[in-house]
Design a protein around this motif. Sequence first.
Motif, PDB file in Angstrom:
ATOM      1  N   MET A 134       0.850  -1.200   0.000  1.00  0.00           N
ATOM      2  CA  MET A 134       0.000   0.000   0.000  1.00  0.00           C
ATOM      3  C   MET A 134       0.880   1.243   0.000  1.00  0.00           C
ATOM      4  SD  MET A 134      -2.960  -1.122   2.724  1.00  0.00           S
ATOM      5  CE  MET A 134      -3.958   0.270   2.357  1.00  0.00           C
ATOM      6  N   ASN A 135       0.558   2.226  -0.827  1.00  0.00           N
ATOM      7  CA  ASN A 135       1.337   3.445  -0.951  1.00  0.00           C
ATOM      8  C   ASN A 135       1.140   4.303   0.301  1.00  0.00           C
ATOM      9  OD1 ASN A 135       2.497   5.896  -1.668  1.00  0.00           O
ATOM     10  ND2 ASN A 135       1.878   5.699  -3.820  1.00  0.00           N
ATOM     11  N   PRO A 136       2.229   4.726   0.985  1.00  0.00           N
ATOM     12  CA  PRO A 136       2.084   5.555   2.200  1.00  0.00           C
ATOM     13  C   PRO A 136       1.327   6.844   1.942  1.00  0.00           C
ATOM     14  CG  PRO A 136       4.288   4.663   2.047  1.00  0.00           C
ATOM     15  CD  PRO A 136       3.618   4.338   0.757  1.00  0.00           C
ATOM     16  N   GLN A 137       1.565   7.465   0.775  1.00  0.00           N
ATOM     17  CA  GLN A 137       0.862   8.714   0.479  1.00  0.00           C
ATOM     18  C   GLN A 137      -0.642   8.492   0.332  1.00  0.00           C
ATOM     19  OE1 GLN A 137       2.284  11.650   0.658  1.00  0.00           O
ATOM     20  NE2 GLN A 137       4.207  10.594   1.176  1.00  0.00           N
ATOM     21  N   ASP A 138      -1.023   7.337  -0.211  1.00  0.00           N
ATOM     22  CA  ASP A 138      -2.455   7.013  -0.315  1.00  0.00           C
ATOM     23  C   ASP A 138      -3.084   6.886   1.065  1.00  0.00           C
ATOM     24  OD1 ASP A 138      -2.233   7.060  -3.037  1.00  0.00           O
ATOM     25  OD2 ASP A 138      -2.020   4.873  -3.243  1.00  0.00           O
ATOM     26  N   ILE A 139      -2.348   6.294   1.986  1.00  0.00           N
ATOM     27  CA  ILE A 139      -2.863   6.155   3.358  1.00  0.00           C
ATOM     28  C   ILE A 139      -3.097   7.523   3.982  1.00  0.00           C
ATOM     29  CG2 ILE A 139      -2.320   5.345   5.683  1.00  0.00           C
ATOM     30  CD1 ILE A 139      -0.877   2.989   4.423  1.00  0.00           C
ATOM     31  N   LEU A 140      -2.150   8.431   3.813  1.00  0.00           N
ATOM     32  CA  LEU A 140      -2.302   9.761   4.396  1.00  0.00           C
ATOM     33  C   LEU A 140      -3.491  10.506   3.782  1.00  0.00           C
ATOM     34  CD1 LEU A 140       1.435  10.916   4.645  1.00  0.00           C
ATOM     35  CD2 LEU A 140      -0.049  10.085   6.475  1.00  0.00           C
ATOM     36  N   ARG A 141      -3.628  10.420   2.451  1.00  0.00           N
ATOM     37  CA  ARG A 141      -4.763  11.087   1.803  1.00  0.00           C
ATOM     38  C   ARG A 141      -6.095  10.495   2.259  1.00  0.00           C
ATOM     39  NH1 ARG A 141      -1.543  10.927  -2.828  1.00  0.00           N
ATOM     40  NH2 ARG A 141      -2.649   9.062  -3.545  1.00  0.00           N
ATOM     41  N   TYR A 142      -6.130   9.177   2.428  1.00  0.00           N
ATOM     42  CA  TYR A 142      -7.353   8.497   2.848  1.00  0.00           C
ATOM     43  C   TYR A 142      -7.761   8.937   4.253  1.00  0.00           C
ATOM     44  CZ  TYR A 142     -10.633   4.595   3.346  1.00  0.00           C
ATOM     45  OH  TYR A 142     -11.742   3.841   3.521  1.00  0.00           O
ATOM     46  N   VAL A 143      -6.779   8.982   5.147  1.00  0.00           N
ATOM     47  CA  VAL A 143      -7.064   9.394   6.530  1.00  0.00           C
ATOM     48  C   VAL A 143      -7.528  10.844   6.580  1.00  0.00           C
ATOM     49  CG1 VAL A 143      -6.031   9.818   8.790  1.00  0.00           C
ATOM     50  CG2 VAL A 143      -5.538   7.691   7.582  1.00  0.00           C
ATOM     51  N   ASP A 144      -6.842  11.717   5.841  1.00  0.00           N
ATOM     52  CA  ASP A 144      -7.199  13.140   5.865  1.00  0.00           C
ATOM     53  C   ASP A 144      -8.594  13.365   5.266  1.00  0.00           C
ATOM     54  OD1 ASP A 144      -6.346  15.990   6.239  1.00  0.00           O
ATOM     55  OD2 ASP A 144      -6.723  15.992   4.076  1.00  0.00           O
ATOM     56  N   SER A 145      -8.925  12.637   4.205  1.00  0.00           N
ATOM     57  CA  SER A 145     -10.242  12.793   3.588  1.00  0.00           C
ATOM     58  C   SER A 145     -11.360  12.364   4.524  1.00  0.00           C
ATOM     59  CB  SER A 145     -10.297  11.983   2.291  1.00  0.00           C
ATOM     60  OG  SER A 145     -11.590  12.036   1.725  1.00  0.00           O
ATOM     61  N   LEU A 146     -11.192  11.229   5.197  1.00  0.00           N
ATOM     62  CA  LEU A 146     -12.224  10.761   6.135  1.00  0.00           C
ATOM     63  C   LEU A 146     -12.340  11.704   7.324  1.00  0.00           C
ATOM     64  CD1 LEU A 146     -11.576   6.909   6.114  1.00  0.00           C
ATOM     65  CD2 LEU A 146     -13.500   8.125   5.108  1.00  0.00           C
ATOM     66  N   HIS A 147     -11.233  12.262   7.739  1.00  0.00           N
ATOM     67  CA  HIS A 147     -11.261  13.187   8.871  1.00  0.00           C
ATOM     68  C   HIS A 147     -12.059  14.443   8.519  1.00  0.00           C
ATOM     69  CE1 HIS A 147     -10.122  15.742  12.171  1.00  0.00           C
ATOM     70  NE2 HIS A 147      -9.461  16.570  11.352  1.00  0.00           N
ATOM     71  N   ARG A 148     -11.872  14.974   7.327  1.00  0.00           N
ATOM     72  CA  ARG A 148     -12.552  16.205   6.924  1.00  0.00           C
ATOM     73  C   ARG A 148     -14.014  15.957   6.542  1.00  0.00           C
ATOM     74  NH1 ARG A 148     -10.941  17.655   2.552  1.00  0.00           N
ATOM     75  NH2 ARG A 148      -9.167  16.331   2.038  1.00  0.00           N
ATOM     76  N   ASP A 149     -14.268  14.881   5.834  1.00  0.00           N
ATOM     77  CA  ASP A 149     -15.623  14.652   5.326  1.00  0.00           C
ATOM     78  C   ASP A 149     -16.561  14.079   6.388  1.00  0.00           C
ATOM     79  OD1 ASP A 149     -14.676  15.555   2.947  1.00  0.00           O
ATOM     80  OD2 ASP A 149     -14.460  13.563   2.025  1.00  0.00           O
ATOM     81  N   ARG A 150     -16.040  13.188   7.213  1.00  0.00           N
ATOM     82  CA  ARG A 150     -16.905  12.478   8.167  1.00  0.00           C
ATOM     83  C   ARG A 150     -16.579  12.768   9.622  1.00  0.00           C
ATOM     84  NH1 ARG A 150     -17.902   6.507   5.410  1.00  0.00           N
ATOM     85  NH2 ARG A 150     -18.227   7.268   3.277  1.00  0.00           N
ATOM     86  N   ASN A 151     -15.686  13.707   9.838  1.00  0.00           N
ATOM     87  CA  ASN A 151     -15.360  14.152  11.191  1.00  0.00           C
ATOM     88  C   ASN A 151     -14.892  12.996  12.079  1.00  0.00           C
ATOM     89  OD1 ASN A 151     -15.050  16.065  13.216  1.00  0.00           O
ATOM     90  ND2 ASN A 151     -17.166  15.800  13.968  1.00  0.00           N
ATOM     91  N   ILE A 152     -14.025  12.163  11.522  1.00  0.00           N
ATOM     92  CA  ILE A 152     -13.485  11.030  12.261  1.00  0.00           C
ATOM     93  C   ILE A 152     -12.070  11.379  12.703  1.00  0.00           C
ATOM     94  CG2 ILE A 152     -12.886   8.586  12.155  1.00  0.00           C
ATOM     95  CD1 ILE A 152     -15.018   8.233  10.039  1.00  0.00           C
ATOM     96  N   ASP A 153     -11.767  11.062  13.940  1.00  0.00           N
ATOM     97  CA  ASP A 153     -10.443  11.344  14.493  1.00  0.00           C
ATOM     98  C   ASP A 153      -9.378  10.592  13.687  1.00  0.00           C
ATOM     99  OD1 ASP A 153      -8.284  11.990  16.002  1.00  0.00           O
ATOM    100  OD2 ASP A 153      -8.945  10.993  17.835  1.00  0.00           O
ATOM    101  N   PRO A 154      -8.313  11.276  13.195  1.00  0.00           N
ATOM    102  CA  PRO A 154      -7.268  10.587  12.419  1.00  0.00           C
ATOM    103  C   PRO A 154      -6.594   9.454  13.190  1.00  0.00           C
ATOM    104  CG  PRO A 154      -7.075  12.962  12.146  1.00  0.00           C
ATOM    105  CD  PRO A 154      -8.099  12.725  13.202  1.00  0.00           C
TER     106      PRO A 154
END
Length: 516
Positions: free
Chosen positions: A1-21
């Motif tokens: 799994m690409n590390p940058q993809d993981i960071l983008r995925y976490v940041d997107s869920l945090h902003r869109d769904r208000n989930i703690d990173p």
Amino acid sequence: MNPQDILRYVDSLHRDRNIDPELLFQAIESALQSAAKRQYGEESDVVVSISRENGQISATLEGKPLGDDQIGRIGAQTAKQVIIQKVREAERDALMIEYRDQIGEIVSGMIGRADGGVATVNLGNVEAILPRSEQIPGESLHANERVRAIVYEVRPQGGNRVRVVLSRTRPQFVQRLFEQEIPELNDEVIAIKSISREPGYRSKVAVSSDDVNIDPISVCVGYRGSRIKAVREELAGEHIDVVRYDSDPEVLIPNALQPAEVDQVLLCDMIGRAIVLVKEDQLSLAIGRRGQNVRLASKLCGWDIEIMTGSELEEQIERAVTGFSQIPGITEEIAQTLVEQGYLSYDDLSVIEPDQFAEMAGLTEEQVDEIVEMAEAKAEEAERAAADERRVRRETEKLDRERAEMEAHMPASEKTPPVEEQTEATATEEAETENAATETAEESVAAGETADEPSAESAVENSEDAPNADSTAETPTAAESTEEAASPEETSSEEPATVGESASASESEKDSGGNA
């Protein structure tokens, strides 16, 4: 799994769904660790960690680091499914935390469906429900209408969903509406001390102010009732009583029973009862329709309120003293003491605290236990008698209803006439009977004058048959014959009426019978 993809995925869920990173990073680490154990064995010691700065994945197996190729061979599909599941759980937990913090707070949403009694309300990130039991009685909700309610309950439901239950019937809803309409409540200039409510009918709100120059009731009502009117409109026209709070129950209870006027309040601290004495003309007003006023006042004050007049209290005291004195072990002095403390029935005596009773009456614990058992037995007996009385009353009412239904389906000729019609018919029959009797008497008198008058020949014969008799003296004249033919009523009466007088009386009675 690409590390940058993981960071983008976490940041997107945090902003869109208000989930703690951090929750997301932990979920991904757990998912990768579970997938690795499936490949290397469930008992294997696999540890996976992700760098929060650059998203780099590192793993160890039995304490030895795994290379990138070994980590890459971990089932990517399995890890993805576990990550999705963890994300949903994290989202559900976030919603649970968000709405649990709002329990008792007012929210606003759009009604989606309102069929079958249950309304769904869209709150933005969750679809809440407003059950029929939590709706104000008599109100009707329609789709695409905006509605306000408080969050009543939050619980997980069916996997990753959250069930949010709203309410418009709780007393907190009234308080939140007051806070929205009255800024002084948020500024703590005035305060709501207590609320009692019967949704859709009536509420009582006790308010107070620390500033003696501020009238809390006027502040809540507003200019020409504008503030209280806005609250009532939201509550579907529910009546609201705003009363002044006081820490002294003897002042608060009369305020809570308004608009009724109270003469005296007797507090029974041992059982939490307040006996309120009112005048006869204030009794129904203090009790309210179906006991609503006194019931709401009891909830508002926290006292068991009983409304009665002075004469009713005296009768109840006398009955209680007599009843308690019949229990073995209770003297009249003890009975008087119990009544002074507010114990007025066997039910009250059956729940008395044994140690308090022993101390108050100077009895032993064994004596107190015997008295309490006897009181419980008498209370059950009185309850059975009351139940039997209610049963008999219900049966009587049922029979009356059945009789009324039967008469409703009967022909008009077979129905039993009302009492007034029966009385009128009876009077008419009596008048007709008296008229017929009068006519018969007149005919009898006329017949007597003709039939009973002896002829000249019979008088001669009678004189010949009677030896040494004066024929003139024995022969009655026509006037004497008429008098002898009079009716028995006329001869037996002290003041006999003539035939003309009797006819007039019968006509008068006939007229009165016809008008009855």
